[in-house]
Design a protein around this motif. Structure first.
Motif, short mmCIF file in Angstrom:
data_model
loop_
_atom_site.label_atom_id
_atom_site.label_comp_id
_atom_site.label_asym_id
_atom_site.label_seq_id
_atom_site.Cartn_x
_atom_site.Cartn_y
_atom_site.Cartn_z
N PRO A 1 -1.06 -8.17 0.19
CA PRO A 1 -1.48 -8.26 -1.22
C PRO A 1 -2.15 -9.58 -1.56
CG PRO A 1 0.73 -7.35 -1.04
CD PRO A 1 0.37 -7.87 0.31
N ASP B 1 -8.47 -5.76 -4.17
CA ASP B 1 -8.05 -4.37 -3.99
C ASP B 1 -6.87 -4.03 -4.89
OD1 ASP B 1 -9.99 -3.89 -2.09
OD2 ASP B 1 -8.72 -4.52 -0.43
N ALA B 2 -5.95 -4.97 -5.01
CA ALA B 2 -4.79 -4.75 -5.88
C ALA B 2 -5.24 -4.66 -7.34
CB ALA B 2 -3.77 -5.87 -5.70
N ARG C 1 -3.95 1.15 4.22
CA ARG C 1 -4.56 -0.07 4.74
C ARG C 1 -3.55 -1.19 4.86
NH1 ARG C 1 -8.27 -2.36 1.80
NH2 ARG C 1 -7.96 -1.18 -0.12
N TRP C 2 -2.61 -1.23 3.94
CA TRP C 2 -1.52 -2.23 4.02
C TRP C 2 -0.72 -2.01 5.30
CZ3 TRP C 2 2.00 -3.58 -0.78
CH2 TRP C 2 2.84 -4.64 -0.43
N HIS D 1 -5.73 -9.54 -0.23
CA HIS D 1 -6.55 -8.45 -0.77
C HIS D 1 -6.29 -8.33 -2.28
CE1 HIS D 1 -6.45 -7.55 3.53
NE2 HIS D 1 -7.54 -6.83 3.37
N ARG E 1 -12.77 0.71 -9.96
CA ARG E 1 -12.87 1.29 -8.62
C ARG E 1 -14.30 1.66 -8.24
NH1 ARG E 1 -9.64 1.92 -3.91
NH2 ARG E 1 -11.02 3.10 -2.56
N ASP F 1 -4.72 5.21 -0.17
CA ASP F 1 -5.63 4.40 0.65
C ASP F 1 -5.14 2.95 0.73
OD1 ASP F 1 -8.27 3.67 1.94
OD2 ASP F 1 -8.45 2.53 0.07
N TYR F 2 -4.73 2.41 -0.40
CA TYR F 2 -4.23 1.02 -0.41
C TYR F 2 -2.98 0.89 0.47
CZ TYR F 2 -2.63 -3.46 -2.27
OH TYR F 2 -2.21 -4.77 -2.40
N ARG G 1 -16.59 -0.25 -5.67
CA ARG G 1 -16.57 -0.12 -4.22
C ARG G 1 -17.75 0.71 -3.71
NH1 ARG G 1 -12.28 -1.78 -1.34
NH2 ARG G 1 -12.91 -0.40 0.36
N LEU H 1 -6.77 -1.34 -7.98
CA LEU H 1 -5.75 -0.30 -8.05
C LEU H 1 -5.07 -0.30 -9.42
CD1 LEU H 1 -4.22 1.92 -6.52
CD2 LEU H 1 -2.59 0.16 -5.79
N GLU I 1 -11.03 2.62 7.41
CA GLU I 1 -11.99 2.28 6.36
C GLU I 1 -13.33 2.99 6.58
OE1 GLU I 1 -12.09 -1.95 6.50
OE2 GLU I 1 -10.44 -2.18 5.06
#
Length: 226
Positions: A78, A84-85, A67-68, A81, A94, A63-64, A97, A88, A14
């Motif tokens: 999921p 984040d989902a 990180r997962w 987060h 986005r 990126d997602y 962020r 996406l 990150e």
């Protein structure tokens, strides 16, 4: 021990990707704005904008996924987060962020640069600008050619977005398409959340200031609180 290793790897990932992805988010929004607001551009330019949108969204998806994988949480990731989902699935959100870049820089310096209340109000203001601009673009794209629509120019879309985010809702212009109304519902929810955050932070800041003048502590403030 394994959980700590996963946390360290995710933190390093990150830290390395925060700023590049934040810049990509702004470029994503810019490319979408060009695609929507400049229909008279030659077709190759629109193809280039669409290609850039797909490429940046692919970077967000990578990126997602990374990180997962690095989180070591498996199927729980999921659920823990959800934002984040959502970002996406709705890439126009986005750019929000971007407001985390400041926090990432401050974490590296290991000291906050702004008071908590000021940070909350600053982030809320930046979020309102980004959400309002993205919402204006989305609703204008859907509404300006819709039969019976009242949002015919980008200026109309910006005016409507401001009225919706501030929960004023004049009603002089409003979306008529299903997607436009879905965007409106999202802006209403964001507006309520942002206004609540700013109002609560400003009220707490005033209470703290008055308490200092009176030599008393604000409600809920403990002697050990920072």
């Amino acid at each position: 021990m394994h959980a700590n290793d996963d946390d360290d790897r995710m933190t390093r990932w990150e830290q390395r990707t925060e700023v590049p992805l934040a810049l990509a988010s702004l470029l994503f929004l810019g490319a979408y704005a060009v695609h929507v607001l400049a229909p008279a551009l030659p077709r190759p330019w629109h193809v280039l904008c669409l290609a850039f949108l797909i490429a940046t969204w692919t970077a967000f998806a990578v990126d997602y996924a990374a990180r997962w994988l690095l989180s070591g949480q498996g199927a729980r990731f999921p659920r823990s987060h959800r934002m984040d989902a959502l970002v996406l699935l709705l890439p126009l959100l986005r750019p929000l962020r971007v407001v985390h870049v400041y926090e990432a820089v401050q974490r590296r310096r290991e000291r906050p640069g702004l008071d908590l209340y000021v940070r909350v109000m600053t982030y809320a203001g930046l979020s309102a600008l980004l959400i309002g601009f993205a919402g204006s673009l989305a609703v204008y794209q859907q509404e300006h050619t819709a039969p019976g629509g009242t949002i015919r120019s980008f200026g109309d879309a910006v005016w409507w977005s401001c009225a919706t985010l501030t929960t004023v809702g004049y009603g002089d212009v409003s979306p008529v398409t299903p997607v436009g109304r879905l965007v409106a519902a999202g802006l209403m929810g964001c507006g309520l959340a942002l206004l609540g955050a700013v109002t609560g932070s400003f009220s707490s800041w005033l209470l703290r200031g008055f308490a200092r003048e009176d030599g008393t502590r604000p409600p809920g403030d403990s002697p050990g609180a920072s």
